[in-house]
Design a protein around this motif. Sequence first.
Motif, PDB file in Angstrom:
ATOM      1  N   VAL A 134       0.863  -1.185   0.000  1.00 22.64           N
ATOM      2  CA  VAL A 134       0.000   0.000   0.000  1.00 22.64           C
ATOM      3  C   VAL A 134       0.898   1.232   0.000  1.00 22.64           C
ATOM      4  O   VAL A 134       1.829   1.335   0.809  1.00 22.64           O
ATOM      5  N   VAL A 135       0.595   2.162  -0.901  1.00 18.96           N
ATOM      6  CA  VAL A 135       1.398   3.381  -1.052  1.00 18.96           C
ATOM      7  C   VAL A 135       0.493   4.589  -0.870  1.00 18.96           C
ATOM      8  O   VAL A 135      -0.588   4.663  -1.468  1.00 18.96           O
ATOM      9  N   GLY A 136       0.941   5.543  -0.035  1.00 23.96           N
ATOM     10  CA  GLY A 136       0.190   6.769   0.182  1.00 23.96           C
ATOM     11  C   GLY A 136       0.873   7.966  -0.449  1.00 23.96           C
ATOM     12  O   GLY A 136       2.112   8.007  -0.558  1.00 23.96           O
ATOM     13  N   PHE A 137       0.062   8.947  -0.844  1.00 23.68           N
ATOM     14  CA  PHE A 137       0.569  10.174  -1.445  1.00 23.68           C
ATOM     15  C   PHE A 137      -0.058  11.373  -0.753  1.00 23.68           C
ATOM     16  O   PHE A 137      -1.174  11.305  -0.225  1.00 23.68           O
ATOM     17  N   ASP A 138       0.666  12.489  -0.763  1.00 27.10           N
ATOM     18  CA  ASP A 138       0.201  13.744  -0.181  1.00 27.10           C
ATOM     19  C   ASP A 138      -0.097  13.540   1.311  1.00 27.10           C
ATOM     20  O   ASP A 138       0.730  12.993   2.021  1.00 27.10           O
ATOM     21  N   ASP A 139      -1.284  13.921   1.789  1.00 22.24           N
ATOM     22  CA  ASP A 139      -1.552  13.831   3.226  1.00 22.24           C
ATOM     23  C   ASP A 139      -1.716  12.394   3.723  1.00 22.24           C
ATOM     24  O   ASP A 139      -1.807  12.167   4.928  1.00 22.24           O
ATOM     25  N   TYR A 140      -1.784  11.452   2.807  1.00 24.86           N
ATOM     26  CA  TYR A 140      -1.797  10.037   3.221  1.00 24.86           C
ATOM     27  C   TYR A 140      -0.386   9.448   3.230  1.00 24.86           C
ATOM     28  O   TYR A 140      -0.210   8.288   3.618  1.00 24.86           O
ATOM     29  N   GLY A 141       0.577  10.210   2.792  1.00 19.40           N
ATOM     30  CA  GLY A 141       1.942   9.713   2.704  1.00 19.40           C
ATOM     31  C   GLY A 141       2.769  10.072   3.914  1.00 19.40           C
ATOM     32  O   GLY A 141       3.743  10.842   3.808  1.00 19.40           O
ATOM     33  N   ASN A 142       2.396   9.537   5.075  1.00 18.48           N
ATOM     34  CA  ASN A 142       3.130   9.841   6.309  1.00 18.48           C
ATOM     35  C   ASN A 142       2.914   8.743   7.330  1.00 18.48           C
ATOM     36  O   ASN A 142       2.097   7.838   7.143  1.00 18.48           O
ATOM     37  N   ASN A 143       3.636   8.866   8.435  1.00 13.56           N
ATOM     38  CA  ASN A 143       3.619   7.822   9.457  1.00 13.56           C
ATOM     39  C   ASN A 143       2.273   7.706  10.167  1.00 13.56           C
ATOM     40  O   ASN A 143       1.964   6.667  10.750  1.00 13.56           O
ATOM     41  N   LYS A 144       1.449   8.754  10.104  1.00 15.95           N
ATOM     42  CA  LYS A 144       0.137   8.703  10.750  1.00 15.95           C
ATOM     43  C   LYS A 144      -0.689   7.532  10.227  1.00 15.95           C
ATOM     44  O   LYS A 144      -1.444   6.901  10.974  1.00 15.95           O
ATOM     45  N   HIS A 145      -0.542   7.257   8.947  1.00 17.15           N
ATOM     46  CA  HIS A 145      -1.337   6.202   8.319  1.00 17.15           C
ATOM     47  C   HIS A 145      -0.548   4.906   8.115  1.00 17.15           C
ATOM     48  O   HIS A 145      -1.032   3.988   7.451  1.00 17.15           O
ATOM     49  N   TYR A 146       0.641   4.837   8.684  1.00 20.05           N
ATOM     50  CA  TYR A 146       1.500   3.664   8.489  1.00 20.05           C
ATOM     51  C   TYR A 146       0.868   2.429   9.121  1.00 20.05           C
ATOM     52  O   TYR A 146       0.460   2.436  10.281  1.00 20.05           O
ATOM     53  N   MET A 147       0.785   1.362   8.347  1.00 22.80           N
ATOM     54  CA  MET A 147       0.152   0.123   8.798  1.00 22.80           C
ATOM     55  C   MET A 147       1.152  -0.996   9.051  1.00 22.80           C
ATOM     56  O   MET A 147       0.778  -2.085   9.469  1.00 22.80           O
ATOM     57  N   GLY A 148       2.417  -0.751   8.748  1.00 24.84           N
ATOM     58  CA  GLY A 148       3.452  -1.698   9.119  1.00 24.84           C
ATOM     59  C   GLY A 148       3.747  -2.765   8.085  1.00 24.84           C
ATOM     60  O   GLY A 148       3.280  -2.727   6.950  1.00 24.84           O
ATOM     61  N   ILE A 149       4.525  -3.738   8.528  1.00 20.54           N
ATOM     62  CA  ILE A 149       4.939  -4.878   7.707  1.00 20.54           C
ATOM     63  C   ILE A 149       4.386  -6.147   8.329  1.00 20.54           C
ATOM     64  O   ILE A 149       4.505  -6.364   9.534  1.00 20.54           O
ATOM     65  N   ASP A 150       3.777  -6.983   7.525  1.00 23.02           N
ATOM     66  CA  ASP A 150       3.249  -8.258   8.015  1.00 23.02           C
ATOM     67  C   ASP A 150       4.349  -9.304   7.932  1.00 23.02           C
ATOM     68  O   ASP A 150       4.589  -9.899   6.878  1.00 23.02           O
ATOM     69  N   GLU A 151       5.003  -9.530   9.057  1.00 23.46           N
ATOM     70  CA  GLU A 151       6.131 -10.460   9.090  1.00 23.46           C
ATOM     71  C   GLU A 151       5.691 -11.919   9.076  1.00 23.46           C
ATOM     72  O   GLU A 151       6.530 -12.820   9.020  1.00 23.46           O
TER      73      GLU A 151
END
Length: 599
Positions: free
Chosen positions: A447-464
């Motif tokens: 999943v890739v975010g751009f503009d106001d969605y492109g920051n750590n606030k919306h970070y969902m992590g890595i599914d290890e």
Amino acid sequence: MQRRGFIKNTIGLGLLMHPFVRAWSKPRSYQNLKLTGPPKPVFIYNNWSAYDELSDNVPQTEQLAIKELEEILRLKNSGVQIDYYVMDAFWFDLWGGYRTWHKQHWPNGPDKWLATCKANNIKPGMWFSTNLIATHSGRFLEVIPEWKDSLGTDPNIMCLFDGGYLAHLAGTLQIWYNKGVRLFKFDFAYFEAVTPAMKDKFSKVEVLEKNKVAFMQMLQQFRKNNPDVLITGYNGFGGDMENTYTPFNKRIDPRWLDTFDTLYCGDPRFSDVPMMNIWRSADNYSDHQAFAYQAYGMPIRRIDNCAFMIGKTGTCYSRATQCWKGMLILELARGGWVNVYHGNLELLSEPDAKWFAKVQSLYHELQKQDTTEMFGSIPGKGKPYGFKSTSAKGTVCTVVNPSQQIATIVLPVNDAAANPYLLYADGGYVPVAEANLLTLGPEQLVVVGFDDYGNNKHYMGIDETINIPQSIDPIAVNFTATAKNMLEGQVNPVAGKGLRIIMQQFYPNGDPCRSWPGAPPDGKNVSEVIMIKAAQDGKELLLHIENDKMIWSGLSWAAGEIKQSSFHPAKPINIQCITKEKDELKLTANVYAVMYAST
């Protein structure tokens, strides 16, 4: 095989209509109603797959249903939004005509469930079979007196345009609406049903049309009387659901869009795109179906992709919570306004619930914009594709690479202004996002975010819990058919790398062939029918496989991996690909050298 075919056990396959039904044939303004579907995105819990009375023997009971209601409240306390609770199939008593709950499993009836839902601002929903009354196990509804003159020449299905069945069903819906039910799910429609009295008076085409029109008009009148209902359609209302290779040459009858808020596009199953991670193949099926139903004429917001299903039963292949995070992301990313979560909610921990709420919040904001677009290849072709959603704040692209290679896809954003931020990725391979280009590993979700969605606030992590290879390269192997439905070949392994082997089986015309060895509890694993074997120096090598399951929906492929530590890198490995299908099939096989970061 569609689930509606799986459950129908056909034994055999007047003009004076009930006054209530006859009135529907008159012109009414509501017959020209143009619905827009749900007025906003909604979130629904459905308890199917927490129990399973079709491909397993786990009954629905009041105890189970109330337990899942308690789990809903727990998840809501962690921030998860759930608006409806749908009581799925077999809540009803055999002789109750949909008006009495199962006397053994619900001895006190539904009052506690209904009251608890109301007290917690959850809208109840109920499942109804459109006109099927029997499964492969026999009758699940007996014909009550009010229905007798609607029983079809096929005694498993009820005629909708003749006799009293439909009028009685309409009255039943109103009874449950008056008790607080606000969602009505319809399943298993068989519009070929005809009574003996009508059999010789109408052609098959006329019978199909008369049944459809009668049912449509009944539901439209019900909605007119009760405008706040949500009506969802499942099996029997159009579209192909059986595979992921059939061309998109169907059209959904547009009249269903004047009847249902949403139509579903198929129960979760595995696509005909083979994958080492079998759960990503299930994601691929639902992705493909979303593409298909848009091509069939459905607005994206009105496609119920029905893909989120965790649980312990045969209907979801006993997956529990394996790879559930990607399943949730894709369920939301597809853009439908009916988001349905099935199964054993107790399997989700408190940290899981908080993650769930965060992901749901992001995509809920995007769904409300109704801007979702599909891009890239058709998922069933096995090449990268994705879903793009945009708001005034920015864009989110959810991308899947279903292929057996590292691949780059162009994202549908302005390349000059693009500043991508990786919001989520399956573990292992580290994807690379530069401007509008995204490079993903084989079978990887990103999943890739751009503009106001492109920051750590919306970070969902890595599914290890998922490990995508760092590298994957095809190895040329000369496979030879040595017997009916058997391929054999010899591969020289690559030092320092494991082997991934993928086989597929096809009919003589080139279409994938699904094997159907049965569902739980009496079926057998697909891996006993479609098999990969490997040996070195005459000694069989251990393969890791994920298709060793009872799969009610069938499978057309097998995949296996051999760890590099399991074989001598300087000696050849003999590979056999076998299917035990009786008919002669065409088999293909491919071998890849794979390397993981952890090896």
